[in-house]
Design a protein around this motif. Structure first.
Motif, PDB file in Angstrom:
ATOM      1  N   UNK A   4     -16.974   4.175 -38.302  1.00 12.23           N
ATOM      2  CA  UNK A   4     -15.860   4.529 -37.428  1.00 12.23           C
ATOM      3  C   UNK A   4     -14.831   5.363 -38.185  1.00 12.23           C
ATOM      4  N   UNK A   5     -14.199   6.249 -37.445  1.00  2.95           N
ATOM      5  CA  UNK A   5     -13.015   6.960 -37.930  1.00  2.95           C
ATOM      6  C   UNK A   5     -11.863   6.501 -37.034  1.00  2.95           C
ATOM      7  N   UNK A   6     -10.894   5.824 -37.626  1.00  2.00           N
ATOM      8  CA  UNK A   6      -9.744   5.311 -36.889  1.00  2.00           C
ATOM      9  C   UNK A   6      -8.587   6.290 -37.073  1.00  2.00           C
ATOM     10  N   UNK A   7      -8.080   6.811 -35.980  1.00  2.00           N
ATOM     11  CA  UNK A   7      -6.962   7.753 -36.039  1.00  2.00           C
ATOM     12  C   UNK A   7      -5.700   7.128 -35.459  1.00  2.00           C
ATOM     13  N   UNK A   8      -4.564   7.497 -36.036  1.00  2.55           N
ATOM     14  CA  UNK A   8      -3.271   7.061 -35.529  1.00  2.55           C
ATOM     15  C   UNK A   8      -2.777   5.747 -36.092  1.00  2.55           C
ATOM     16  N   UNK A   9      -3.574   5.085 -36.911  1.00  4.82           N
ATOM     17  CA  UNK A   9      -3.209   3.765 -37.428  1.00  4.82           C
ATOM     18  C   UNK A   9      -2.812   3.838 -38.896  1.00  4.82           C
ATOM     19  N   UNK A  10      -2.109   2.818 -39.320  1.00  2.00           N
ATOM     20  CA  UNK A  10      -1.729   2.649 -40.723  1.00  2.00           C
ATOM     21  C   UNK A  10      -2.370   1.373 -41.254  1.00  2.00           C
ATOM     22  N   UNK A  11      -2.727   1.373 -42.510  1.00  2.00           N
ATOM     23  CA  UNK A  11      -3.393   0.229 -43.124  1.00  2.00           C
ATOM     24  C   UNK A  11      -2.341  -0.782 -43.559  1.00  2.00           C
ATOM     25  N   UNK A  12      -2.436  -1.992 -43.038  1.00  2.00           N
ATOM     26  CA  UNK A  12      -1.469  -3.036 -43.375  1.00  2.00           C
ATOM     27  C   UNK A  12      -1.574  -3.373 -44.862  1.00  2.00           C
ATOM     28  N   UNK A  13      -0.426  -3.398 -45.524  1.00  2.00           N
ATOM     29  CA  UNK A  13      -0.387  -3.717 -46.944  1.00  2.00           C
ATOM     30  C   UNK A  13      -0.525  -2.523 -47.859  1.00  2.00           C
ATOM     31  N   UNK A  14      -0.816  -1.342 -47.312  1.00  2.20           N
ATOM     32  CA  UNK A  14      -0.947  -0.147 -48.135  1.00  2.20           C
ATOM     33  C   UNK A  14       0.433   0.375 -48.539  1.00  2.20           C
TER      34      UNK A  14
END
Length: 396
Positions: A4-14
């Motif tokens: 999958x390519x997830x667009x528009x999201x941010x990685x929690x904890x990054x």
């Protein structure tokens, strides 16, 4: 293996919180896919992606526990939760049915804390006569655990004045034997479960005192925010020492929301410096199922929003359903991530909400957690508003 390519999201904890494409292969975030590898693009604007959320307290033993049991995936992936744990529904007698009919068919990772009683959680433990010392057999429960190490994360037992008025601490002591023999933790239900035996009383404070003597590091105290007797609040309004010393004793505290939340008690407990480690929803057929009023239903995300309204920091709330809840998962099934299997996609919105507990107390908050999807085992499970509690979707 799905990509999958997830667009528009941010990685929690990054450290980098700017939205950027996130590549997922199987159930892992990767820097890039191999050249030419097929993938599906998913877009979630203004969203976070985190290790799969864990709900360590649901009741999903459908049919066997009567109307008390909800559908596993309704508790799990349909609510944005990848991993669920049934608290005390399966017993040593019924655990094979739980595996075959509930855990194996579910898209959600589905585990349990096995009941210390032979009958398990029939009808939500409403028939007190089924739960005395004659309905326990430590040897059989230990054998069931050894045969189901991949499924069982711990042992469920109750400590309340109604049970103690009949049997004293015998049942908790029996559960202690099971825990010591298997190395798995106890999950202790606190707060009234049953009324006192006819003609008898039992001091709720004594219940807590005697239970505390049987606890070991890793055991989990449930329902710190309950107003019911045998909970953590003493008659003078103070918080029982077992909660205040939980951290130094190596005990854990789970909210176990369910019917067991009173905002006034919650504020008193939090003000006393007692911070719960994890947040189980305690959803079941009597409080979040088809027979419960639509305006009273809730889910894990609704409970997370309540925790924010009570002043618990957002980072800790996410920890409560990820890294802090890993202890509910059977040790052989724990993945090397700070949460459950797969991923949860969710949004944190700044929106005004009012919340009312079962005792009529109201609080207000400005932080709302919305589930968007669960990504697990190469499949995406989008959350539908039809499955959400109406109170989560209605502005104050």
């Amino acid at each position: 293996m799905a990509n999958f390519r997830i667009e528009g999201a941010r990685v929690w904890g990054s450290k980098d919180t700017a939205p950027a494409p996130v590549w997922i292969s199987g159930d892992a975030i990767v820097d890039a896919l191999p050249a030419g590898a097929p993938y599906e693009t998913l877009r979630f604007d203004d969203a976070w992606i985190a290790p799969g959320f864990i709900d360590g307290h649901v009741h999903c033993f459908k049919y066997v526990t009567g109307p008390f049991g909800l559908d596993a995936d309704f508790c799990g992936v349909r609510q944005g939760v990848t991993t669920i744990v049934d608290q005390g529904g399966p017993s040593c007698i019924t655990i094979d049915a739980f595996r075959h009919f509930i855990a194996e068919p579910a898209a959600s990772r589905t585990y349990c804390f096995i009941s210390a009683y032979l009958v398990g959680g029939l009808m939500g433990h409403r028939h007190v006569a089924l739960y005395g010392p004659g309905s326990t057999d430590a040897g059989l429960v230990i054998e069931a655990i050894e045969n189901n190490r991949d499924l069982v994360g711990g042992i469920k037992v109750h400590a309340d004045h109604g049970g103690f008025s009949r049997w004293g601490p015998q049942l908790v002591a029996e559960a202690r034997k099971i825990s010591d023999a298997t190395g798995l933790p106890l999950y202790i239900h606190l707060g009234t479960m049953w009324t006192n035996a006819e003609g008898k009383t039992y001091d709720p404070v004594k219940v807590l005192d005697e239970t505390a003597e049987l606890l070991r590091p890793g055991d989990i105290l449930a329902h710190p925010f309950t107003r019911r007797p045998s909970g953590g609040i003493l008659a003078d309004g103070s918080v029982h020492p077992v909660f205040q010393t939980a951290r130094e004793r190596g005990l854990k505290i789970d909210v176990g929301r369910g019917y067991h939340i009173d905002y006034q008690v919650a504020r008193r407990v939090l003000d006393a410096g007692v911070m719960p480690d994890s947040l189980g929803s305690d959803v079941h057929g009597f409080n979040a199922g088809p027979t419960s009023p639509p305006d009273k239903r809730f889910n894990l995300f609704y409970a997370m929003s309540e925790m924010a309204a009570l002043g618990i920091p957002v980072d800790h709330i996410v920890d409560m359903v990820t890294r802090n809840a890993v202890c509910f998962v059977p040790p052989p099934q724990r993945v090397p991530a700070a949460g459950g299997a797969g991923f949860t996609l969710f949004r944190i919105a700044s929106e005004r909400r009012s919340y009312t507990d079962y005792n009529g107390n109201t609080i207000h908050g400005d932080t709302v957690f919305y589930p968007l999807a669960a990504l697990l085992d190469g499949r995406v499970h989008h959350c539908s508003e039809a499955d959400m509690p109406s109170r989560l979707l209605q502005a104050a």
